[in-house]
Design a protein around this motif. Structure first.
Motif, mmCIF file in Angstrom:
data_model
loop_
_atom_site.group_PDB
_atom_site.id
_atom_site.type_symbol
_atom_site.label_atom_id
_atom_site.label_comp_id
_atom_site.label_asym_id
_atom_site.label_seq_id
_atom_site.Cartn_x
_atom_site.Cartn_y
_atom_site.Cartn_z
ATOM 1 N N MET A 1 0.905 -1.099 0.124
ATOM 2 C CA MET A 1 0.021 0.111 -0.069
ATOM 3 C C MET A 1 0.762 1.247 -0.035
ATOM 4 N N GLY A 2 2.085 1.329 0.478
ATOM 5 C CA GLY A 2 3.070 2.339 0.621
ATOM 6 C C GLY A 2 3.239 2.624 -0.938
ATOM 7 N N PHE A 3 3.780 1.919 -1.797
ATOM 8 C CA PHE A 3 3.978 2.594 -3.160
ATOM 9 C C PHE A 3 2.775 2.832 -3.824
ATOM 10 N N LEU A 4 1.606 2.531 -3.440
ATOM 11 C CA LEU A 4 0.480 3.316 -4.226
ATOM 12 C C LEU A 4 0.321 4.630 -3.454
ATOM 13 N N HIS A 5 0.378 4.825 -2.328
ATOM 14 C CA HIS A 5 0.587 6.289 -1.519
ATOM 15 C C HIS A 5 1.465 7.273 -2.178
ATOM 16 N N GLY A 6 2.876 6.678 -2.497
ATOM 17 C CA GLY A 6 3.873 7.407 -3.016
ATOM 18 C C GLY A 6 3.668 7.789 -4.335
ATOM 19 N N LEU A 7 3.151 6.935 -5.213
ATOM 20 C CA LEU A 7 2.670 7.156 -6.547
ATOM 21 C C LEU A 7 1.429 8.105 -6.558
ATOM 22 N N LEU A 8 0.691 8.168 -5.859
ATOM 23 C CA LEU A 8 -0.358 9.150 -5.708
ATOM 24 C C LEU A 8 0.097 10.419 -5.189
ATOM 25 N N LEU A 9 0.884 10.294 -4.457
ATOM 26 C CA LEU A 9 1.665 11.784 -4.082
ATOM 27 C C LEU A 9 2.490 12.348 -5.107
ATOM 28 N N ALA A 10 3.263 11.588 -5.688
ATOM 29 C CA ALA A 10 4.162 12.170 -6.998
ATOM 30 C C ALA A 10 3.060 12.669 -8.217
ATOM 31 N N LEU A 11 1.932 11.809 -8.215
ATOM 32 C CA LEU A 11 1.242 12.276 -9.410
ATOM 33 C C LEU A 11 0.528 13.301 -9.034
ATOM 34 N N SER A 12 -0.024 13.716 -7.727
ATOM 35 C CA SER A 12 -0.655 14.696 -7.536
ATOM 36 C C SER A 12 0.042 16.002 -7.499
ATOM 37 N N LEU A 13 1.717 15.776 -7.071
ATOM 38 C CA LEU A 13 2.491 17.068 -7.101
ATOM 39 C C LEU A 13 2.704 17.357 -8.604
ATOM 40 N N LEU A 68 19.896 15.919 -3.569
ATOM 41 C CA LEU A 68 20.243 14.740 -2.536
ATOM 42 C C LEU A 68 19.389 14.562 -1.503
ATOM 43 N N LEU A 69 18.821 15.904 -0.808
ATOM 44 C CA LEU A 69 18.304 15.835 0.243
ATOM 45 C C LEU A 69 16.646 15.024 -0.136
ATOM 46 N N PHE A 70 16.320 15.603 -1.163
ATOM 47 C CA PHE A 70 14.948 15.019 -1.788
ATOM 48 C C PHE A 70 14.980 13.828 -1.806
ATOM 49 N N THR A 71 15.852 13.244 -2.595
ATOM 50 C CA THR A 71 16.035 11.957 -2.802
ATOM 51 C C THR A 71 16.079 11.035 -1.653
ATOM 52 N N ASN A 72 16.902 11.470 -0.770
ATOM 53 C CA ASN A 72 16.995 10.765 0.522
ATOM 54 C C ASN A 72 15.505 10.780 1.212
ATOM 55 N N PHE A 73 14.815 11.604 1.073
ATOM 56 C CA PHE A 73 13.609 11.944 1.892
ATOM 57 C C PHE A 73 12.674 10.788 1.176
ATOM 58 N N VAL A 74 12.568 10.725 -0.379
ATOM 59 C CA VAL A 74 11.950 10.084 -0.905
ATOM 60 C C VAL A 74 12.028 8.385 -0.724
ATOM 61 N N LEU A 75 13.339 8.206 -0.718
ATOM 62 C CA LEU A 75 13.734 7.030 -0.468
ATOM 63 C C LEU A 75 13.537 6.363 0.918
ATOM 64 N N ASN A 76 13.668 7.280 2.000
ATOM 65 C CA ASN A 76 13.134 6.832 3.476
ATOM 66 C C ASN A 76 11.654 6.823 3.597
ATOM 67 N N ALA A 77 11.006 7.509 2.721
ATOM 68 C CA ALA A 77 9.500 7.486 2.993
ATOM 69 C C ALA A 77 9.045 6.215 2.341
ATOM 70 N N PHE A 78 9.468 5.823 1.321
ATOM 71 C CA PHE A 78 9.193 4.466 0.968
ATOM 72 C C PHE A 78 9.434 3.456 1.698
ATOM 73 N N LYS A 79 10.967 3.476 2.180
ATOM 74 C CA LYS A 79 11.422 2.255 3.099
ATOM 75 C C LYS A 79 10.523 2.365 4.402
ATOM 76 N N ASN A 80 10.232 3.124 4.816
ATOM 77 C CA ASN A 80 9.652 3.337 6.133
ATOM 78 C C ASN A 80 8.020 3.251 5.860
ATOM 79 N N ASP A 81 7.709 3.287 4.843
ATOM 80 C CA ASP A 81 6.258 3.149 4.353
ATOM 81 C C ASP A 81 5.454 4.358 5.223
ATOM 82 N N VAL A 82 5.915 5.431 5.101
ATOM 83 C CA VAL A 82 5.416 6.681 5.809
ATOM 84 C C VAL A 82 4.405 7.511 4.588
ATOM 85 N N VAL A 83 4.866 7.157 3.327
ATOM 86 C CA VAL A 83 3.847 8.081 2.219
ATOM 87 C C VAL A 83 2.383 7.447 2.247
#
Length: 83
Positions: A1-13, A68-83
């Protein structure tokens, strides 16, 4: 479910950038059609200032750091299933 939330967030942005953000017209200035005189590249205003020149280094460093900071934030968000 985390990937779907991340995809929706990216699409909405992206959709927000495309449809909502509009720079619009900031002034009424229009460049003349006739040929203009360009400043020569060997002009003294293009010389590198003497001494320690931090602004030129910061100009390159800040976009790289933000990427680099944005990439780190996105990767940590997917890894921790925060998005």
């Amino acid at each position: 479910m985390g990937f779907l939330h991340g995809l929706l967030l990216a699409l909405s942005l992206v959709l927000n950038l495309v449809f909502v953000c509009n720079g619009g017209r900031t002034s009424t200035f229009v460049r003349k059609v006739e040929k203009t005189i360009d400043m020569p590249l060997d002009s003294d205003v293009f010389d590198v200032p003497s001494g320690y020149n931090a602004p030129q280094q910061v100009f390159f460093y800040l976009p790289l750091l933000s990427l680099l900071l944005f990439t780190n934030f996105v990767l940590n968000a997917f890894k921790n299933d925060v998005v």
